[in-house]
Design a protein around this motif. Structure first.
Motif, PDB file in Angstrom:
ATOM      1  N   TRP A  47       8.121  26.798 -28.892  1.00 58.64           N
ATOM      2  CA  TRP A  47       8.547  25.415 -28.747  1.00 58.64           C
ATOM      3  C   TRP A  47       7.688  24.506 -29.626  1.00 58.64           C
ATOM      4  CZ3 TRP A  47       6.026  21.031 -27.065  1.00 58.64           C
ATOM      5  CH2 TRP A  47       6.832  19.928 -26.787  1.00 58.64           C
ATOM      6  N   PHE A  48       6.375  24.734 -29.638  1.00 62.99           N
ATOM      7  CA  PHE A  48       5.460  23.924 -30.436  1.00 62.99           C
ATOM      8  C   PHE A  48       5.733  24.111 -31.932  1.00 62.99           C
ATOM      9  CE2 PHE A  48       1.326  23.212 -32.498  1.00 62.99           C
ATOM     10  CZ  PHE A  48       1.131  21.893 -32.129  1.00 62.99           C
ATOM     11  N   ILE A  49       5.949  25.349 -32.367  1.00 61.35           N
ATOM     12  CA  ILE A  49       6.244  25.616 -33.782  1.00 61.35           C
ATOM     13  C   ILE A  49       7.528  24.902 -34.196  1.00 61.35           C
ATOM     14  CG2 ILE A  49       6.986  27.414 -35.402  1.00 61.35           C
ATOM     15  CD1 ILE A  49       5.025  29.280 -34.056  1.00 61.35           C
ATOM     16  N   GLN A  50       8.516  24.941 -33.324  1.00 57.27           N
ATOM     17  CA  GLN A  50       9.778  24.305 -33.678  1.00 57.27           C
ATOM     18  C   GLN A  50       9.625  22.789 -33.774  1.00 57.27           C
ATOM     19  OE1 GLN A  50      13.128  25.430 -31.240  1.00 57.27           O
ATOM     20  NE2 GLN A  50      14.253  25.893 -33.094  1.00 57.27           N
ATOM     21  N   ARG A  51       8.838  22.182 -32.915  1.00 59.71           N
ATOM     22  CA  ARG A  51       8.643  20.729 -32.986  1.00 59.71           C
ATOM     23  C   ARG A  51       7.834  20.336 -34.211  1.00 59.71           C
ATOM     24  NH1 ARG A  51      11.750  22.457 -29.861  1.00 59.71           N
ATOM     25  NH2 ARG A  51      12.544  21.348 -28.082  1.00 59.71           N
TER      26      ARG A  51
ATOM     27  N   LEU B  68       9.911  18.827 -41.644  1.00 58.72           N
ATOM     28  CA  LEU B  68      11.197  18.728 -42.336  1.00 58.72           C
ATOM     29  C   LEU B  68      11.672  17.280 -42.440  1.00 58.72           C
ATOM     30  CD1 LEU B  68      12.990  21.872 -40.916  1.00 58.72           C
ATOM     31  CD2 LEU B  68      12.029  21.530 -43.188  1.00 58.72           C
ATOM     32  N   VAL B  69      11.424  16.484 -41.422  1.00 63.49           N
ATOM     33  CA  VAL B  69      11.775  15.060 -41.497  1.00 63.49           C
ATOM     34  C   VAL B  69      10.945  14.375 -42.578  1.00 63.49           C
ATOM     35  CG1 VAL B  69      11.623  12.861 -40.268  1.00 63.49           C
ATOM     36  CG2 VAL B  69      12.649  14.834 -39.153  1.00 63.49           C
TER      37      VAL B  69
ATOM     38  N   ALA C 248       7.486  22.944 -46.454  1.00 60.92           N
ATOM     39  CA  ALA C 248       8.828  22.620 -45.946  1.00 60.92           C
ATOM     40  C   ALA C 248       9.702  23.871 -45.898  1.00 60.92           C
ATOM     41  CB  ALA C 248       9.471  21.550 -46.819  1.00 60.92           C
ATOM     42  N   LEU C 249       9.571  24.729 -46.890  1.00 61.92           N
ATOM     43  CA  LEU C 249      10.350  25.980 -46.892  1.00 61.92           C
ATOM     44  C   LEU C 249       9.933  26.871 -45.725  1.00 61.92           C
ATOM     45  CD1 LEU C 249      12.333  27.972 -48.240  1.00 61.92           C
ATOM     46  CD2 LEU C 249      10.396  28.808 -49.574  1.00 61.92           C
TER      47      LEU C 249
ATOM     48  N   LEU D  44      12.204  28.037 -42.481  1.00 59.38           N
ATOM     49  CA  LEU D  44      12.401  29.426 -42.056  1.00 59.38           C
ATOM     50  C   LEU D  44      11.947  29.639 -40.610  1.00 59.38           C
ATOM     51  CD1 LEU D  44      11.303  31.234 -45.335  1.00 59.38           C
ATOM     52  CD2 LEU D  44      13.631  30.894 -44.479  1.00 59.38           C
ATOM     53  N   ALA D  45      10.805  29.077 -40.248  1.00 61.27           N
ATOM     54  CA  ALA D  45      10.314  29.233 -38.872  1.00 61.27           C
ATOM     55  C   ALA D  45      11.246  28.551 -37.885  1.00 61.27           C
ATOM     56  CB  ALA D  45       8.896  28.655 -38.751  1.00 61.27           C
ATOM     57  N   HIS D  46      11.679  27.345 -38.238  1.00 61.55           N
ATOM     58  CA  HIS D  46      12.580  26.587 -37.372  1.00 61.55           C
ATOM     59  C   HIS D  46      13.904  27.339 -37.195  1.00 61.55           C
ATOM     60  CE1 HIS D  46      13.446  22.621 -35.568  1.00 61.55           C
ATOM     61  NE2 HIS D  46      14.713  22.923 -35.864  1.00 61.55           N
ATOM     62  N   ALA D  47      14.437  27.823 -38.295  1.00 63.97           N
ATOM     63  CA  ALA D  47      15.713  28.542 -38.242  1.00 63.97           C
ATOM     64  C   ALA D  47      15.577  29.859 -37.481  1.00 63.97           C
ATOM     65  CB  ALA D  47      16.220  28.804 -39.658  1.00 63.97           C
ATOM     66  N   TRP D  48      14.476  30.562 -37.689  1.00 64.61           N
ATOM     67  CA  TRP D  48      14.292  31.847 -37.017  1.00 64.61           C
ATOM     68  C   TRP D  48      14.243  31.674 -35.493  1.00 64.61           C
ATOM     69  CZ3 TRP D  48      15.014  36.755 -37.237  1.00 64.61           C
ATOM     70  CH2 TRP D  48      14.407  37.573 -36.299  1.00 64.61           C
ATOM     71  N   ILE D  49      13.451  30.723 -35.043  1.00 60.02           N
ATOM     72  CA  ILE D  49      13.330  30.502 -33.594  1.00 60.02           C
ATOM     73  C   ILE D  49      14.655  30.013 -33.018  1.00 60.02           C
ATOM     74  CG2 ILE D  49      12.191  29.092 -31.836  1.00 60.02           C
ATOM     75  CD1 ILE D  49       9.671  29.200 -33.623  1.00 60.02           C
ATOM     76  N   GLY D  50      15.317  29.093 -33.716  1.00 60.43           N
ATOM     77  CA  GLY D  50      16.587  28.587 -33.224  1.00 60.43           C
ATOM     78  C   GLY D  50      17.670  29.652 -33.178  1.00 60.43           C
ATOM     79  N   LEU D  51      17.789  30.422 -34.257  1.00 60.42           N
ATOM     80  CA  LEU D  51      18.827  31.460 -34.293  1.00 60.42           C
ATOM     81  C   LEU D  51      18.513  32.601 -33.335  1.00 60.42           C
ATOM     82  CD1 LEU D  51      19.656  31.464 -38.099  1.00 60.42           C
ATOM     83  CD2 LEU D  51      21.067  30.632 -36.218  1.00 60.42           C
ATOM     84  N   TRP D  52      17.237  32.924 -33.171  1.00 63.55           N
ATOM     85  CA  TRP D  52      16.864  33.962 -32.211  1.00 63.55           C
ATOM     86  C   TRP D  52      17.270  33.514 -30.804  1.00 63.55           C
ATOM     87  CZ3 TRP D  52      13.808  34.102 -27.879  1.00 63.55           C
ATOM     88  CH2 TRP D  52      13.519  35.378 -27.388  1.00 63.55           C
ATOM     89  N   SER D  53      17.068  32.248 -30.498  1.00 66.17           N
ATOM     90  CA  SER D  53      17.456  31.737 -29.185  1.00 66.17           C
ATOM     91  C   SER D  53      18.970  31.832 -28.992  1.00 66.17           C
ATOM     92  CB  SER D  53      17.013  30.283 -29.025  1.00 66.17           C
ATOM     93  OG  SER D  53      15.624  30.190 -29.115  1.00 66.17           O
TER      94      SER D  53
END
Length: 122
Positions: A16-20, A26-27, A64-65, A69-78
């Motif tokens: 959760w922390f990595i995604q935030r 990214l913003v 940013a890249l 990748l980290a954001h997408a990995w955690i989101g898609l894994w969920s």
């Protein structure tokens, strides 16, 4: 207890922390690029090239890249673990879920190598 996708922590709190944090990066990167495009007086190849010749821009782009990748990995894994379940798809869901996760991991590695090559290959 929530399972951790990254394996760095014992719970999902670290994910959760990595995604935030990655969302904040990214913003910031999006605002920087959009600001450069709209505030540049002579926006073209020369100014774009001059921007990316600076080391800090390359590092910021690489961060940013990695954040993407980290954001997408955690989101898609969920999403994959929520929707590709035995209850919803039967006994083949585990195999399908593993195949999808391997495919997503391979795509992430491909984009990481490609992005690194673009940013630092010139």
């Amino acid at each position: 207890m929530v399972k951790a996708v990254t394996g760095f922590g014992r719970s999902g709190l670290y994910d959760w922390f990595i995604q935030r944090v990655s969302a904040v990066v990214l913003v910031a990167y999006t605002l920087f690029i959009v600001g450069f495009i709209f505030l540049s007086k002579d926006f073209g190849y020369a100014s774009w090239s001059a921007l990316f010749e600076q080391r800090w821009v390359r590092v910021f782009s690489l961060v940013a890249l990695i954040s993407t990748l980290a954001h997408a990995w955690i989101g898609l894994w969920s999403v994959v673990t929520d929707y590709l379940t035995n209850r919803m798809m039967g006994g083949k869901a585990t195999v399908l879920r593993i195949l999808v996760e391997v495919l997503l991991g391979a795509v992430a590695v491909f984009y990481a190598v490609w992005g690194f090559e673009i940013l630092w290959g010139v």
